[in-house]
Design a protein around this motif. Structure first.
Motif, PDB file in Angstrom:
ATOM      1  N   ARG A  13      15.402 -23.688  35.014  1.00 31.58           N
ATOM      2  CA  ARG A  13      16.191 -23.247  33.856  1.00 31.58           C
ATOM      3  C   ARG A  13      17.674 -23.543  34.069  1.00 31.58           C
ATOM      4  NH1 ARG A  13      15.092 -17.273  32.898  1.00 31.58           N
ATOM      5  NH2 ARG A  13      16.304 -17.682  31.032  1.00 31.58           N
ATOM      6  N   ASN A  14      17.963 -24.313  35.123  1.00 31.55           N
ATOM      7  CA  ASN A  14      19.329 -24.770  35.433  1.00 31.55           C
ATOM      8  C   ASN A  14      20.295 -23.658  35.820  1.00 31.55           C
ATOM      9  OD1 ASN A  14      18.834 -27.539  35.167  1.00 31.55           O
ATOM     10  ND2 ASN A  14      18.941 -27.349  32.931  1.00 31.55           N
ATOM     11  N   PHE A  15      19.785 -22.641  36.504  1.00 31.30           N
ATOM     12  CA  PHE A  15      20.661 -21.624  37.064  1.00 31.30           C
ATOM     13  C   PHE A  15      21.022 -22.012  38.496  1.00 31.30           C
ATOM     14  CE2 PHE A  15      18.713 -18.816  33.861  1.00 31.30           C
ATOM     15  CZ  PHE A  15      19.837 -18.175  33.376  1.00 31.30           C
ATOM     16  N   ARG A  16      22.255 -21.733  38.875  1.00 29.63           N
ATOM     17  CA  ARG A  16      22.613 -21.750  40.293  1.00 29.63           C
ATOM     18  C   ARG A  16      22.198 -20.386  40.814  1.00 29.63           C
ATOM     19  NH1 ARG A  16      28.558 -23.156  41.362  1.00 29.63           N
ATOM     20  NH2 ARG A  16      27.740 -23.185  43.456  1.00 29.63           N
ATOM     21  N   LEU A  17      21.509 -20.342  41.927  1.00 31.04           N
ATOM     22  CA  LEU A  17      20.940 -19.081  42.397  1.00 31.04           C
ATOM     23  C   LEU A  17      21.591 -18.587  43.678  1.00 31.04           C
ATOM     24  CD1 LEU A  17      17.132 -19.755  41.862  1.00 31.04           C
ATOM     25  CD2 LEU A  17      18.727 -18.601  40.328  1.00 31.04           C
ATOM     26  N   ILE A  18      21.710 -17.284  43.733  1.00 30.96           N
ATOM     27  CA  ILE A  18      22.021 -16.579  44.974  1.00 30.96           C
ATOM     28  C   ILE A  18      20.802 -15.712  45.239  1.00 30.96           C
ATOM     29  CG2 ILE A  18      23.488 -14.868  46.093  1.00 30.96           C
ATOM     30  CD1 ILE A  18      25.752 -15.849  44.202  1.00 30.96           C
ATOM     31  N   ILE A  19      20.159 -15.930  46.369  1.00 30.87           N
ATOM     32  CA  ILE A  19      18.932 -15.202  46.708  1.00 30.87           C
ATOM     33  C   ILE A  19      19.255 -14.172  47.788  1.00 30.87           C
ATOM     34  CG2 ILE A  19      16.548 -15.412  47.515  1.00 30.87           C
ATOM     35  CD1 ILE A  19      17.142 -16.974  44.924  1.00 30.87           C
ATOM     36  N   VAL A  20      18.875 -12.927  47.530  1.00 28.05           N
ATOM     37  CA  VAL A  20      19.068 -11.833  48.484  1.00 28.05           C
ATOM     38  C   VAL A  20      17.688 -11.294  48.835  1.00 28.05           C
ATOM     39  CG1 VAL A  20      20.133  -9.571  48.849  1.00 28.05           C
ATOM     40  CG2 VAL A  20      21.272 -11.265  47.384  1.00 28.05           C
ATOM     41  N   MET A  43      29.159 -25.858  32.401  1.00 27.52           N
ATOM     42  CA  MET A  43      29.154 -25.156  33.667  1.00 27.52           C
ATOM     43  C   MET A  43      27.828 -24.404  33.821  1.00 27.52           C
ATOM     44  SD  MET A  43      31.881 -22.522  35.404  1.00 27.52           S
ATOM     45  CE  MET A  43      32.214 -21.538  33.983  1.00 27.52           C
ATOM     46  N   MET A  44      27.234 -24.496  35.008  1.00 27.98           N
ATOM     47  CA  MET A  44      25.972 -23.796  35.272  1.00 27.98           C
ATOM     48  C   MET A  44      26.207 -22.301  35.434  1.00 27.98           C
ATOM     49  SD  MET A  44      23.920 -25.975  38.089  1.00 27.98           S
ATOM     50  CE  MET A  44      22.215 -26.107  37.659  1.00 27.98           C
ATOM     51  N   LYS A  45      25.291 -21.529  34.907  1.00 31.40           N
ATOM     52  CA  LYS A  45      25.347 -20.086  35.092  1.00 31.40           C
ATOM     53  C   LYS A  45      24.792 -19.746  36.459  1.00 31.40           C
ATOM     54  CE  LYS A  45      24.915 -18.848  30.254  1.00 31.40           C
ATOM     55  NZ  LYS A  45      24.125 -18.123  29.275  1.00 31.40           N
ATOM     56  N   ILE A  46      25.323 -18.680  37.036  1.00 32.69           N
ATOM     57  CA  ILE A  46      24.862 -18.197  38.331  1.00 32.69           C
ATOM     58  C   ILE A  46      23.985 -16.976  38.104  1.00 32.69           C
ATOM     59  CG2 ILE A  46      25.548 -17.183  40.531  1.00 32.69           C
ATOM     60  CD1 ILE A  46      28.146 -18.772  40.317  1.00 32.69           C
ATOM     61  N   LYS A  47      22.882 -16.936  38.809  1.00 35.33           N
ATOM     62  CA  LYS A  47      21.979 -15.788  38.729  1.00 35.33           C
ATOM     63  C   LYS A  47      21.717 -15.304  40.145  1.00 35.33           C
ATOM     64  CE  LYS A  47      18.493 -14.828  35.648  1.00 35.33           C
ATOM     65  NZ  LYS A  47      17.246 -15.074  34.928  1.00 35.33           N
ATOM     66  N   ILE A  48      21.754 -13.985  40.329  1.00 35.81           N
ATOM     67  CA  ILE A  48      21.455 -13.376  41.618  1.00 35.81           C
ATOM     68  C   ILE A  48      20.060 -12.769  41.541  1.00 35.81           C
ATOM     69  CG2 ILE A  48      22.114 -11.613  43.297  1.00 35.81           C
ATOM     70  CD1 ILE A  48      25.002 -11.905  42.155  1.00 35.81           C
ATOM     71  N   LEU A  49      19.208 -13.160  42.473  1.00 38.05           N
ATOM     72  CA  LEU A  49      17.849 -12.606  42.548  1.00 38.05           C
ATOM     73  C   LEU A  49      17.710 -11.838  43.853  1.00 38.05           C
ATOM     74  CD1 LEU A  49      15.793 -15.743  41.431  1.00 38.05           C
ATOM     75  CD2 LEU A  49      16.528 -13.827  40.023  1.00 38.05           C
ATOM     76  N   LYS A  50      17.240 -10.605  43.763  1.00 37.97           N
ATOM     77  CA  LYS A  50      17.048  -9.752  44.943  1.00 37.97           C
ATOM     78  C   LYS A  50      15.568  -9.456  45.073  1.00 37.97           C
ATOM     79  CE  LYS A  50      17.851  -6.223  47.926  1.00 37.97           C
ATOM     80  NZ  LYS A  50      16.563  -5.698  48.260  1.00 37.97           N
ATOM     81  N   PHE A  51      15.022  -9.718  46.253  1.00 33.04           N
ATOM     82  CA  PHE A  51      13.614  -9.455  46.519  1.00 33.04           C
ATOM     83  C   PHE A  51      13.507  -8.433  47.641  1.00 33.04           C
ATOM     84  CE2 PHE A  51      13.889 -13.745  44.789  1.00 33.04           C
ATOM     85  CZ  PHE A  51      13.019 -13.640  43.720  1.00 33.04           C
TER      86      PHE A  51
END
Length: 87
Positions: free
Chosen positions: A33-40, A1-9
């Motif tokens: 790096r195979n992260f699923r991303l949530i971009i804020v 399962m892919m890890k989820i990472k949240i990035l806030k800019f």
């Protein structure tokens, strides 16, 4: 399962063309790096302050009580997200 990472800019990290390029590089690195991303994203630079200033002129310090003002304030984030998607 892919890890989820949240990035806030924040606004400063979106204040110029080179800043957007740096953000794009960071996003690409995390995707590699195979992260699923949530971009804020925040509004660019001092956009929120500029919108608030204009709203205060229009609605005489009632910006916090005005539904249309709330929509206007969100346009800063919408603009940032749209610009970033184009990179």
């Amino acid at each position: 399962m892919m890890k989820i990472k949240i990035l806030k800019f924040g606004g400063t990290s979106l204040s110029s063309d080179s800043s957007f390029e740096r953000v794009k590089t960071i996003i690409d690195q995390e995707l590699n790096r195979n992260f699923r991303l949530i971009i804020v994203v925040s509004a660019i630079g001092h956009t929120t302050n500029q919108i608030l200033s204009q709203l205060d002129k229009i609605v005489s310090n009632r910006a916090s009580q005005c539904q249309e003002c709330d929509v206007a304030l969100h346009t800063g984030e919408i603009l940032s997200a749209s610009f970033l998607a184009l990179y």
